[in-house]
Design a protein around this motif. Sequence first.
Motif, PDB file in Angstrom:
ATOM      1  N   GLN A 286      45.414  26.165 -59.362  1.00 41.65           N
ATOM      2  CA  GLN A 286      46.317  26.504 -58.261  1.00 41.65           C
ATOM      3  C   GLN A 286      47.751  26.075 -58.563  1.00 41.65           C
ATOM      4  O   GLN A 286      48.700  26.749 -58.167  1.00 41.65           O
ATOM      5  CB  GLN A 286      45.844  25.821 -56.974  1.00 41.65           C
ATOM      6  N   LEU A 287      47.912  24.976 -59.282  1.00 37.99           N
ATOM      7  CA  LEU A 287      49.254  24.518 -59.638  1.00 37.99           C
ATOM      8  C   LEU A 287      49.974  25.509 -60.539  1.00 37.99           C
ATOM      9  O   LEU A 287      51.215  25.545 -60.565  1.00 37.99           O
ATOM     10  CB  LEU A 287      49.169  23.157 -60.334  1.00 37.99           C
ATOM     11  N   THR A 288      49.221  26.320 -61.264  1.00 38.76           N
ATOM     12  CA  THR A 288      49.843  27.296 -62.164  1.00 38.76           C
ATOM     13  C   THR A 288      50.208  28.598 -61.465  1.00 38.76           C
ATOM     14  O   THR A 288      50.939  29.415 -62.055  1.00 38.76           O
ATOM     15  CB  THR A 288      48.900  27.618 -63.340  1.00 38.76           C
ATOM     16  N   VAL A 289      49.733  28.814 -60.245  1.00 32.15           N
ATOM     17  CA  VAL A 289      49.991  30.093 -59.565  1.00 32.15           C
ATOM     18  C   VAL A 289      50.933  29.948 -58.367  1.00 32.15           C
ATOM     19  O   VAL A 289      51.364  30.950 -57.810  1.00 32.15           O
ATOM     20  CB  VAL A 289      48.670  30.756 -59.104  1.00 32.15           C
ATOM     21  N   VAL A 290      51.228  28.699 -57.947  1.00 36.77           N
ATOM     22  CA  VAL A 290      52.174  28.513 -56.850  1.00 36.77           C
ATOM     23  C   VAL A 290      53.566  28.274 -57.429  1.00 36.77           C
ATOM     24  O   VAL A 290      53.725  28.003 -58.625  1.00 36.77           O
ATOM     25  CB  VAL A 290      51.766  27.331 -55.944  1.00 36.77           C
ATOM     26  N   ALA A 291      54.568  28.372 -56.585  1.00 37.15           N
ATOM     27  CA  ALA A 291      55.949  28.169 -57.030  1.00 37.15           C
ATOM     28  C   ALA A 291      56.152  26.727 -57.478  1.00 37.15           C
ATOM     29  O   ALA A 291      55.827  25.795 -56.730  1.00 37.15           O
ATOM     30  CB  ALA A 291      56.919  28.505 -55.895  1.00 37.15           C
ATOM     31  N   PRO A 292      56.675  26.511 -58.690  1.00 38.00           N
ATOM     32  CA  PRO A 292      56.882  25.139 -59.185  1.00 38.00           C
ATOM     33  C   PRO A 292      57.826  24.345 -58.285  1.00 38.00           C
ATOM     34  O   PRO A 292      58.823  24.866 -57.782  1.00 38.00           O
ATOM     35  CB  PRO A 292      57.492  25.359 -60.578  1.00 38.00           C
ATOM     36  N   GLU A 296      54.198  23.385 -51.381  1.00 40.48           N
ATOM     37  CA  GLU A 296      52.786  23.646 -51.649  1.00 40.48           C
ATOM     38  C   GLU A 296      52.386  23.055 -52.993  1.00 40.48           C
ATOM     39  O   GLU A 296      51.274  22.544 -53.152  1.00 40.48           O
ATOM     40  CB  GLU A 296      52.527  25.146 -51.622  1.00 40.48           C
ATOM     41  N   PHE A 297      53.284  23.124 -53.962  1.00 35.54           N
ATOM     42  CA  PHE A 297      53.022  22.548 -55.285  1.00 35.54           C
ATOM     43  C   PHE A 297      52.771  21.041 -55.168  1.00 35.54           C
ATOM     44  O   PHE A 297      51.827  20.510 -55.749  1.00 35.54           O
ATOM     45  CB  PHE A 297      54.216  22.823 -56.203  1.00 35.54           C
ATOM     46  N   TYR A 298      53.617  20.359 -54.389  1.00 37.47           N
ATOM     47  CA  TYR A 298      53.458  18.915 -54.230  1.00 37.47           C
ATOM     48  C   TYR A 298      52.187  18.559 -53.460  1.00 37.47           C
ATOM     49  O   TYR A 298      51.551  17.538 -53.727  1.00 37.47           O
ATOM     50  CB  TYR A 298      54.680  18.325 -53.534  1.00 37.47           C
ATOM     51  N   SER A 299      51.810  19.412 -52.493  1.00 38.92           N
ATOM     52  CA  SER A 299      50.573  19.156 -51.762  1.00 38.92           C
ATOM     53  C   SER A 299      49.372  19.234 -52.697  1.00 38.92           C
ATOM     54  O   SER A 299      48.451  18.414 -52.621  1.00 38.92           O
ATOM     55  CB  SER A 299      50.420  20.155 -50.607  1.00 38.92           C
ATOM     56  N   LEU A 300      49.387  20.213 -53.596  1.00 35.98           N
ATOM     57  CA  LEU A 300      48.307  20.339 -54.584  1.00 35.98           C
ATOM     58  C   LEU A 300      48.329  19.181 -55.572  1.00 35.98           C
ATOM     59  O   LEU A 300      47.277  18.669 -55.978  1.00 35.98           O
ATOM     60  CB  LEU A 300      48.433  21.666 -55.324  1.00 35.98           C
TER      61      LEU A 300
END
Length: 394
Positions: A286-292, A296-300
């Motif tokens: 999921q970290l590779t498909v969300v905006a860096p 949402e990246f930080y939540s993951l």
Amino acid sequence: MVTAYFAYFHCRVPKMEKFDWIAPMGTNLFMLKVAGMWPLGGTYTANVYAFYTATCILLFIYCHNFFQTFNIFFILDDMTAVTATIFVALTDLIAIIKTHSMMANVTTLKQIFVDINVDMFKPRNEQQKVLVERRIRLWKTVYGLFCFMAFFTILFWGIYPILDRSVKEYRLPFLAWYPYDTKVSPYYEVTYVYQIASVAFIALANLHIDTLTAALMMVISSQCDILCDELASLHLKEDVGGGFMDCITHHREILKLAATLNQFFNIIVFTQFFTSAISIGLTMFQLTVVAPLSTEFYSLLFYGSAIVVQIFMYCWFGNEVEVTSQNIPYAACAFDWTDVSLELKKNLIFFIARTQRPLRMSAFNLFYLTLDTFTRILRTSWSYFAVLHQINRK
């Protein structure tokens, strides 16, 4: 969880003369009471607290998990959406198993807290006090780190639809199906709050069941330290034979405590380790498909870190039990036994032979809670991530 996090910094290790094993875990037990996992009596009875527990579990765990899982049937053609749902649903599934195991064994766990507060299990001198304090501080450090990760995971999950302004499109923090239109006010706002409340409750229950188990493993490793110190200083006692028999009794009680705890968390650790490997792999994907560097990246990122800390906690404290128990036969040889009676020498030989096999915490004896198991889980998680990433690229 915020209360638990700050209490970690302010809670002091109890003094030796008034030592109480429950005191360092006081915040942990209080938060379990809030989660409905620690009734005032020895077990659950038909009262208001039992109703509160059943309501929380049904509303925040069962219903939340059902709505998320059922939604998978509507998004099967979207791999990103499916993985985004599954990695959270797995945490919900573990919460169901943990809460039921906790409720089924709460009487046994409460008896454990009575048993560990007997004089035999308390430090008896300054050196033993130092050993115990060091282990308590380590447990509190891991506890605080776990609380920190869980708090910021929920925080970022709760605010990322607001920060990226997707609330204007009525986006919820988690993909789920509901028997009503969530894109209509006030259903959207109510569902939004319900999702965050559900995840917060699940995190509260999960976190404090895990840390309670780790605390009890910390007690076992501390007991092995105390036993080793008692064995090594037997020659300083007037009644060496009586002191040695006390050590044998202490060792038996340690084994009994470890067996009881192991029986409690067998199913928990088995399912936790299996699902955590998948969850970590899905989170990395999921970290590779969300905006860096997005919210949402930080939540993951915090969610994945929390799971890693969770698994590390089990493996570290389980590994400490094994390492400290391996020191027992060496400590038994450390005192001056040359002048003791022949009968005591024979008993010493039998004791050393018995303690040659280290005490190991396991899940159904299929795998042990060790640092080697921790590294294997991480390698398995990476394999899952590599497969998903390759499929997504194609």
